[in-house]
Scaffold this motif. Structure first.
Motif, PDB file in Angstrom:
ATOM      1  N   ARG A   1     -10.794  -3.932   4.210  1.00  0.00           N
ATOM      2  CA  ARG A   1      -9.636  -3.476   3.889  1.00  0.00           C
ATOM      3  C   ARG A   1      -8.393  -4.557   3.493  1.00  0.00           C
ATOM      4  O   ARG A   1      -8.178  -5.457   4.409  1.00  0.00           O
ATOM      5  CB  ARG A   1      -8.882  -2.613   5.056  1.00  0.00           C
ATOM      6  CG  ARG A   1      -9.721  -1.373   5.318  1.00  0.00           C
ATOM      7  CD  ARG A   1      -9.789  -0.316   4.029  1.00  0.00           C
ATOM      8  NE  ARG A   1      -8.630  -0.028   3.594  1.00  0.00           N
ATOM      9  CZ  ARG A   1      -8.375   1.157   2.712  1.00  0.00           C
ATOM     10  NH1 ARG A   1      -9.742   1.286   1.895  1.00  0.00           N
ATOM     11  NH2 ARG A   1      -7.340   1.437   2.233  1.00  0.00           N
TER      12      ARG A   1
ATOM     13  N   ASN B   1      -4.731  -5.491   2.009  1.00  0.00           N
ATOM     14  CA  ASN B   1      -3.355  -5.319   1.650  1.00  0.00           C
ATOM     15  C   ASN B   1      -2.916  -5.890   0.458  1.00  0.00           C
ATOM     16  O   ASN B   1      -2.648  -7.201   0.304  1.00  0.00           O
ATOM     17  CB  ASN B   1      -2.429  -5.585   2.883  1.00  0.00           C
ATOM     18  CG  ASN B   1      -1.118  -5.064   2.743  1.00  0.00           C
ATOM     19  OD1 ASN B   1      -0.389  -5.488   1.944  1.00  0.00           O
ATOM     20  ND2 ASN B   1      -0.756  -4.037   3.469  1.00  0.00           N
TER      21      ASN B   1
ATOM     22  N   GLU C   1      -3.563  -0.474   0.060  1.00  0.00           N
ATOM     23  CA  GLU C   1      -4.681  -0.946   0.558  1.00  0.00           C
ATOM     24  C   GLU C   1      -5.933  -0.644  -0.386  1.00  0.00           C
ATOM     25  O   GLU C   1      -5.676   0.408  -0.974  1.00  0.00           O
ATOM     26  CB  GLU C   1      -4.889  -0.771   1.806  1.00  0.00           C
ATOM     27  CG  GLU C   1      -3.943  -1.320   2.922  1.00  0.00           C
ATOM     28  CD  GLU C   1      -4.499  -1.203   4.367  1.00  0.00           C
ATOM     29  OE1 GLU C   1      -5.365   0.027   4.740  1.00  0.00           O
ATOM     30  OE2 GLU C   1      -4.053  -1.830   5.239  1.00  0.00           O
TER      31      GLU C   1
END
Length: 365
Positions: free
Chosen positions: A221, A223, A254
Protein backbone atom coordinates in the motif's frame (compact mmCIF):
# COMPACT_ATOMS: atom_id res chain seq x y z
CA UNK A 1 -14.15 -82.59 -44.81
CA UNK A 2 -11.24 -80.48 -45.98
CA UNK A 3 -13.57 -77.51 -46.46
CA UNK A 4 -14.92 -77.96 -42.93
CA UNK A 5 -11.38 -77.94 -41.52
CA UNK A 6 -10.58 -74.75 -43.49
CA UNK A 7 -13.74 -73.07 -42.23
CA UNK A 8 -12.92 -74.08 -38.68
CA UNK A 9 -9.44 -72.58 -39.01
CA UNK A 10 -10.83 -69.34 -40.43
CA UNK A 11 -13.40 -69.24 -37.66
CA UNK A 12 -10.64 -69.76 -35.12
CA UNK A 13 -8.51 -67.00 -36.72
CA UNK A 14 -11.46 -64.61 -36.78
CA UNK A 15 -12.20 -65.41 -33.18
CA UNK A 16 -8.58 -64.73 -32.32
CA UNK A 17 -8.62 -61.41 -34.15
CA UNK A 18 -11.90 -60.50 -32.48
CA UNK A 19 -10.52 -61.36 -29.05
CA UNK A 20 -7.38 -59.35 -29.81
CA UNK A 21 -9.53 -56.41 -30.88
CA UNK A 22 -11.50 -56.65 -27.66
CA UNK A 23 -8.23 -56.82 -25.72
CA UNK A 24 -6.85 -53.74 -27.50
CA UNK A 25 -10.12 -51.91 -26.92
CA UNK A 26 -10.01 -52.84 -23.24
CA UNK A 27 -6.43 -51.59 -23.01
CA UNK A 28 -7.40 -48.31 -24.67
CA UNK A 29 -10.40 -48.01 -22.39
CA UNK A 30 -8.22 -48.76 -19.38
CA UNK A 31 -5.69 -46.14 -20.50
CA UNK A 32 -8.36 -43.49 -20.98
CA UNK A 33 -9.91 -44.28 -17.60
CA UNK A 34 -6.64 -44.08 -15.66
CA UNK A 35 -4.60 -41.29 -17.22
CA UNK A 36 -4.56 -38.03 -15.29
CA UNK A 37 -4.06 -36.00 -18.48
CA UNK A 38 -7.07 -34.37 -20.18
CA UNK A 39 -7.46 -36.13 -23.55
CA UNK A 40 -10.15 -36.26 -26.20
CA UNK A 41 -10.67 -38.73 -29.05
CA UNK A 42 -12.47 -37.12 -31.99
CA UNK A 43 -13.19 -39.10 -35.16
CA UNK A 44 -12.91 -37.93 -38.77
CA UNK A 45 -16.55 -36.83 -38.75
CA UNK A 46 -15.79 -34.49 -35.83
CA UNK A 47 -17.70 -36.70 -33.41
CA UNK A 48 -16.42 -36.87 -29.83
CA UNK A 49 -15.93 -40.62 -29.26
CA UNK A 50 -14.07 -40.78 -25.98
CA UNK A 51 -12.45 -38.64 -23.31
CA UNK A 52 -10.47 -39.20 -20.13
CA UNK A 53 -11.91 -38.56 -16.65
CA UNK A 54 -9.45 -35.69 -16.35
CA UNK A 55 -10.95 -34.10 -19.47
CA UNK A 56 -14.45 -34.74 -18.13
CA UNK A 57 -13.60 -32.93 -14.89
CA UNK A 58 -11.56 -30.14 -16.44
CA UNK A 59 -13.87 -29.29 -19.33
CA UNK A 60 -17.09 -30.19 -17.48
CA UNK A 61 -18.02 -32.91 -19.95
CA UNK A 62 -20.57 -35.67 -19.26
CA UNK A 63 -21.31 -39.12 -20.64
CA UNK A 64 -24.05 -37.51 -22.75
CA UNK A 65 -21.37 -35.62 -24.69
CA UNK A 66 -20.03 -38.83 -26.24
CA UNK A 67 -21.38 -39.06 -29.80
CA UNK A 68 -21.92 -35.30 -30.10
CA UNK A 69 -20.25 -33.13 -32.74
CA UNK A 70 -17.16 -31.39 -31.34
CA UNK A 71 -18.71 -28.06 -32.28
CA UNK A 72 -21.43 -28.72 -29.70
CA UNK A 73 -18.91 -29.09 -26.87
CA UNK A 74 -16.28 -26.60 -28.03
CA UNK A 75 -17.65 -23.99 -25.62
CA UNK A 76 -16.64 -26.30 -22.77
CA UNK A 77 -13.08 -26.42 -24.08
CA UNK A 78 -13.04 -22.62 -24.50
CA UNK A 79 -10.51 -22.56 -27.33
CA UNK A 80 -12.05 -20.92 -30.42
CA UNK A 81 -9.91 -22.48 -33.20
CA UNK A 82 -9.96 -26.09 -32.02
CA UNK A 83 -12.14 -27.26 -34.93
CA UNK A 84 -9.82 -25.65 -37.48
CA UNK A 85 -6.83 -27.29 -35.77
CA UNK A 86 -8.47 -30.74 -35.80
CA UNK A 87 -9.31 -30.35 -39.50
CA UNK A 88 -5.72 -29.36 -40.25
CA UNK A 89 -4.35 -32.50 -38.58
CA UNK A 90 -6.86 -34.85 -40.25
CA UNK A 91 -6.10 -33.41 -43.68
CA UNK A 92 -2.32 -33.39 -43.26
CA UNK A 93 -1.91 -36.49 -41.04
CA UNK A 94 0.77 -34.49 -39.21
CA UNK A 95 1.05 -33.76 -35.49
CA UNK A 96 0.16 -30.28 -34.27
CA UNK A 97 1.69 -28.86 -31.11
CA UNK A 98 1.05 -25.33 -29.85
CA UNK A 99 0.74 -23.29 -26.70
CA UNK A 100 -2.78 -21.98 -26.32
CA UNK A 101 -4.67 -19.76 -23.95
CA UNK A 102 -8.30 -20.66 -23.46
CA UNK A 103 -10.97 -18.01 -23.00
CA UNK A 104 -10.78 -18.52 -19.22
CA UNK A 105 -7.15 -17.25 -19.41
CA UNK A 106 -5.52 -20.63 -18.68
CA UNK A 107 -2.47 -21.69 -20.69
CA UNK A 108 -2.03 -25.23 -22.10
CA UNK A 109 0.30 -27.10 -24.35
CA UNK A 110 -2.10 -28.69 -26.83
CA UNK A 111 -0.98 -31.71 -28.85
CA UNK A 112 -3.24 -33.01 -31.63
CA UNK A 113 -2.11 -36.39 -32.97
CA UNK A 114 -3.63 -38.07 -36.05
CA UNK A 115 -5.34 -41.40 -35.34
CA UNK A 116 -4.17 -43.39 -38.38
CA UNK A 117 -5.68 -46.69 -39.58
CA UNK A 118 -2.46 -48.30 -40.76
CA UNK A 119 -4.09 -50.91 -42.97
CA UNK A 120 -5.90 -48.23 -44.97
CA UNK A 121 -3.24 -45.56 -44.46
CA UNK A 122 -5.79 -42.90 -43.62
CA UNK A 123 -6.48 -40.65 -40.68
CA UNK A 124 -9.72 -41.57 -38.99
CA UNK A 125 -9.65 -38.94 -36.24
CA UNK A 126 -7.40 -37.29 -33.69
CA UNK A 127 -6.33 -37.64 -30.09
CA UNK A 128 -6.02 -34.27 -28.36
CA UNK A 129 -3.92 -33.85 -25.23
CA UNK A 130 -3.98 -30.78 -23.00
CA UNK A 131 -1.10 -30.19 -20.56
CA UNK A 132 -1.57 -27.35 -18.09
CA UNK A 133 1.43 -25.01 -18.41
CA UNK A 134 -0.18 -22.01 -16.76
CA UNK A 135 2.30 -21.93 -13.85
CA UNK A 136 5.27 -22.12 -16.24
CA UNK A 137 3.86 -19.35 -18.43
CA UNK A 138 3.23 -17.13 -15.40
CA UNK A 139 6.81 -17.70 -14.18
CA UNK A 140 8.14 -16.83 -17.64
CA UNK A 141 6.04 -13.69 -17.66
CA UNK A 142 7.39 -12.89 -14.23
CA UNK A 143 10.95 -13.17 -15.49
CA UNK A 144 10.05 -11.00 -18.48
CA UNK A 145 8.69 -8.36 -16.09
CA UNK A 146 11.81 -8.71 -13.98
CA UNK A 147 14.00 -8.19 -17.04
CA UNK A 148 12.05 -5.04 -17.93
CA UNK A 149 12.34 -3.89 -14.32
CA UNK A 150 16.12 -4.29 -14.39
CA UNK A 151 16.24 -2.22 -17.56
CA UNK A 152 14.04 0.42 -15.95
CA UNK A 153 16.21 0.37 -12.82
CA UNK A 154 19.39 0.98 -14.81
CA UNK A 155 17.81 4.03 -16.45
CA UNK A 156 16.10 5.17 -13.25
CA UNK A 157 19.22 5.10 -11.11
CA UNK A 158 20.98 7.43 -13.52
CA UNK A 159 17.86 9.57 -13.96
CA UNK A 160 16.20 9.83 -10.53
CA UNK A 161 19.31 10.49 -8.43
CA UNK A 162 20.12 13.68 -10.34
CA UNK A 163 17.70 15.70 -8.20
CA UNK A 164 19.21 14.79 -4.81
CA UNK A 165 22.74 15.17 -6.18
CA UNK A 166 21.85 18.60 -7.58
CA UNK A 167 20.52 19.62 -4.14
CA UNK A 168 23.75 18.50 -2.49
CA UNK A 169 25.90 20.31 -5.03
CA UNK A 170 23.95 23.52 -4.47
CA UNK A 171 24.30 23.33 -0.70
CA UNK A 172 28.04 22.63 -0.96
CA UNK A 173 28.44 25.69 -3.22
CA UNK A 174 26.70 27.82 -0.60
CA UNK A 175 29.06 26.54 2.08
CA UNK A 176 32.07 27.37 -0.10
CA UNK A 177 30.94 30.81 -1.25
CA UNK A 178 31.12 33.05 1.81
CA UNK A 179 31.68 32.60 5.54
CA UNK A 180 28.39 32.30 7.36
CA UNK A 181 27.26 32.24 10.94
CA UNK A 182 27.36 29.04 12.93
CA UNK A 183 23.57 28.96 12.84
CA UNK A 184 23.50 29.26 9.02
CA UNK A 185 26.14 26.58 8.66
CA UNK A 186 24.17 24.23 10.90
CA UNK A 187 21.03 24.83 8.81
CA UNK A 188 22.88 24.11 5.57
CA UNK A 189 24.49 20.99 7.06
CA UNK A 190 21.08 19.78 8.22
CA UNK A 191 19.68 20.33 4.73
CA UNK A 192 22.68 18.55 3.22
CA UNK A 193 22.14 15.64 5.60
CA UNK A 194 18.48 15.49 4.56
CA UNK A 195 19.49 15.42 0.88
CA UNK A 196 21.97 12.61 1.54
CA UNK A 197 19.25 10.63 3.32
CA UNK A 198 16.85 11.20 0.44
CA UNK A 199 19.50 10.08 -2.04
CA UNK A 200 20.13 6.92 -0.02
CA UNK A 201 16.40 6.10 0.09
CA UNK A 202 16.11 6.69 -3.64
CA UNK A 203 18.99 4.36 -4.45
CA UNK A 204 17.69 1.72 -2.02
CA UNK A 205 14.20 1.89 -3.55
CA UNK A 206 15.53 1.60 -7.09
CA UNK A 207 18.04 -1.14 -6.32
CA UNK A 208 15.72 -3.29 -4.19
CA UNK A 209 14.58 -5.83 -6.77
CA UNK A 210 14.77 -8.98 -4.65
CA UNK A 211 11.04 -8.85 -3.97
CA UNK A 212 10.37 -8.84 -7.73
CA UNK A 213 11.40 -12.50 -7.79
CA UNK A 214 8.31 -13.28 -5.71
CA UNK A 215 5.85 -12.98 -8.55
CA UNK A 216 2.84 -13.84 -6.41
CA UNK A 217 3.63 -11.29 -3.70
CA UNK A 218 0.88 -8.80 -2.94
CA UNK A 219 1.67 -5.17 -3.92
CA UNK A 220 2.33 -2.83 -1.00
CA UNK A 221 0.00 0.00 0.00
CA UNK A 222 1.49 3.32 -1.11
CA UNK A 223 0.34 6.73 0.09
CA UNK A 224 0.26 9.22 -2.80
CA UNK A 225 0.83 12.32 -0.63
CA UNK A 226 3.94 10.82 0.98
CA UNK A 227 5.45 9.91 -2.39
CA UNK A 228 4.64 13.35 -3.82
CA UNK A 229 6.45 14.96 -0.89
CA UNK A 230 9.46 12.70 -1.52
CA UNK A 231 9.54 13.77 -5.17
CA UNK A 232 9.23 17.47 -4.23
CA UNK A 233 12.10 17.08 -1.78
CA UNK A 234 14.29 15.45 -4.44
CA UNK A 235 13.47 18.32 -6.82
CA UNK A 236 13.72 21.08 -4.22
CA UNK A 237 16.46 23.01 -6.04
CA UNK A 238 14.62 22.98 -9.38
CA UNK A 239 11.37 24.00 -7.68
CA UNK A 240 13.08 26.90 -5.93
CA UNK A 241 15.04 27.96 -9.02
CA UNK A 242 11.94 28.04 -11.23
CA UNK A 243 9.63 29.36 -8.49
CA UNK A 244 7.25 26.54 -9.40
CA UNK A 245 3.81 26.46 -7.79
CA UNK A 246 2.76 22.89 -7.05
CA UNK A 247 -0.68 21.98 -5.78
CA UNK A 248 -2.31 18.64 -5.04
CA UNK A 249 -5.89 17.38 -5.26
CA UNK A 250 -5.81 13.91 -3.73
CA UNK A 251 -9.13 12.16 -4.21
CA UNK A 252 -7.63 8.68 -3.72
CA UNK A 253 -5.02 8.57 -0.98
CA UNK A 254 -3.57 5.06 -1.41
CA UNK A 255 -2.85 2.46 -4.08
CA UNK A 256 -1.50 -1.09 -4.15
CA UNK A 257 1.60 -0.78 -6.28
CA UNK A 258 5.39 -0.86 -6.15
CA UNK A 259 6.47 2.13 -4.06
CA UNK A 260 9.71 2.61 -5.99
CA UNK A 261 7.80 2.63 -9.28
CA UNK A 262 5.16 5.11 -8.04
CA UNK A 263 7.93 7.35 -6.77
CA UNK A 264 9.79 7.21 -10.07
CA UNK A 265 6.60 7.90 -12.05
CA UNK A 266 5.70 10.99 -10.00
CA UNK A 267 9.31 12.20 -9.92
CA UNK A 268 9.63 11.98 -13.72
CA UNK A 269 6.30 13.67 -14.48
CA UNK A 270 6.89 16.46 -11.95
CA UNK A 271 10.47 16.96 -13.15
CA UNK A 272 9.29 17.27 -16.77
CA UNK A 273 6.54 19.71 -15.80
CA UNK A 274 9.19 22.01 -14.30
CA UNK A 275 11.85 21.38 -16.93
CA UNK A 276 9.64 22.12 -19.95
CA UNK A 277 8.26 25.39 -18.64
CA UNK A 278 7.68 28.44 -20.79
CA UNK A 279 10.59 30.90 -20.54
CA UNK A 280 8.32 33.85 -19.75
CA UNK A 281 6.24 32.33 -16.95
CA UNK A 282 6.56 30.40 -13.73
CA UNK A 283 5.52 26.73 -13.83
CA UNK A 284 2.18 25.87 -12.28
CA UNK A 285 1.73 22.15 -11.68
CA UNK A 286 -1.29 20.27 -10.34
CA UNK A 287 -1.06 16.67 -9.17
CA UNK A 288 -4.35 14.89 -8.61
CA UNK A 289 -5.72 11.41 -8.02
CA UNK A 290 -9.25 10.10 -8.48
CA UNK A 291 -11.26 6.97 -9.20
CA UNK A 292 -11.85 6.42 -12.91
CA UNK A 293 -14.23 3.51 -13.35
CA UNK A 294 -12.44 0.43 -12.04
CA UNK A 295 -9.05 2.18 -12.17
CA UNK A 296 -7.24 4.87 -10.22
CA UNK A 297 -6.05 7.86 -12.22
CA UNK A 298 -2.98 9.90 -11.36
CA UNK A 299 -2.93 13.20 -13.28
CA UNK A 300 -0.05 15.67 -13.55
CA UNK A 301 -0.93 18.91 -15.39
CA UNK A 302 1.24 21.92 -16.16
CA UNK A 303 1.16 25.25 -18.02
CA UNK A 304 4.38 24.62 -19.92
CA UNK A 305 5.57 24.47 -23.50
CA UNK A 306 3.13 21.77 -24.58
CA UNK A 307 3.67 19.05 -27.18
CA UNK A 308 2.72 19.10 -30.85
CA UNK A 309 -0.07 16.63 -31.64
CA UNK A 310 2.03 14.62 -34.10
CA UNK A 311 4.77 14.17 -31.48
CA UNK A 312 2.64 13.11 -28.53
CA UNK A 313 3.23 9.37 -28.93
CA UNK A 314 6.90 9.75 -29.85
CA UNK A 315 7.70 11.08 -26.38
CA UNK A 316 7.30 7.58 -24.91
CA UNK A 317 10.04 6.16 -27.13
CA UNK A 318 13.50 5.73 -25.68
CA UNK A 319 15.91 8.66 -26.20
CA UNK A 320 13.24 10.89 -27.77
CA UNK A 321 13.98 14.56 -27.08
CA UNK A 322 11.77 17.29 -28.50
CA UNK A 323 13.71 20.19 -26.94
CA UNK A 324 17.46 19.76 -27.28
CA UNK A 325 18.07 23.05 -25.47
CA UNK A 326 16.70 21.52 -22.27
CA UNK A 327 18.87 19.18 -20.20
CA UNK A 328 17.76 15.54 -20.40
CA UNK A 329 18.41 12.04 -21.73
CA UNK A 330 15.06 11.22 -23.32
CA UNK A 331 14.43 8.12 -21.18
CA UNK A 332 12.16 9.49 -18.44
CA UNK A 333 8.79 8.90 -20.14
CA UNK A 334 10.05 5.63 -21.61
CA UNK A 335 10.72 4.46 -18.03
CA UNK A 336 7.31 5.67 -16.84
CA UNK A 337 5.45 3.89 -19.63
CA UNK A 338 7.34 0.65 -19.00
CA UNK A 339 6.60 0.73 -15.28
CA UNK A 340 2.90 1.46 -15.77
CA UNK A 341 2.34 -1.15 -18.48
CA UNK A 342 4.28 -3.86 -16.62
CA UNK A 343 1.55 -3.69 -13.95
CA UNK A 344 -1.31 -3.73 -16.46
CA UNK A 345 -1.96 0.03 -16.50
CA UNK A 346 -1.65 2.67 -19.20
CA UNK A 347 -0.51 6.27 -19.65
CA UNK A 348 -2.13 8.93 -21.84
CA UNK A 349 -1.18 12.49 -22.74
CA UNK A 350 -3.22 15.54 -23.65
CA UNK A 351 -1.35 18.62 -24.75
CA UNK A 352 -1.46 21.76 -26.85
CA UNK A 353 1.58 23.74 -27.88
CA UNK A 354 1.98 26.83 -25.72
CA UNK A 355 -0.91 25.79 -23.44
CA UNK A 356 0.57 23.04 -21.29
CA UNK A 357 0.38 19.29 -20.89
CA UNK A 358 -1.53 16.73 -18.82
CA UNK A 359 -0.36 13.18 -18.25
CA UNK A 360 -2.97 10.68 -17.06
CA UNK A 361 -1.69 7.44 -15.55
CA UNK A 362 -4.30 4.71 -15.02
CA UNK A 363 -3.58 2.02 -12.44
CA UNK A 364 -5.62 -1.13 -11.90
CA UNK A 365 -7.43 -0.82 -8.57
Amino acid sequence: MKEQITMMKESSNNKGKFEKLIELNDELENYFNNTIIPQLFVDADMILRKFTPAAMKHFKLSADDVGRHIDEVSNNIRFPTIIENITEVIESSKDLEKEIQTTDKVWYQMNILPYIIRKENRTNGVIITFIDINDRIQVLKGYERLSRDYENIIHSISHDIKGPISNMEGLIRILKMTPASEEDNKLIIDMLSESVGNLRRTVEDLADVNHDMEFAKEPERVNFENVIEDAKLALRDKIAESNAKISTQIGVTEISFSRKNIRSIIYNLLSNAIKYRKPDSEPVVTISTENSGEQIMLKVSDNGLGIAEDKQQDIFNRYTRLHTDVEGTGVGLFIVKGMVESMGGRIEVKSKEGKGTSFMVYFNN
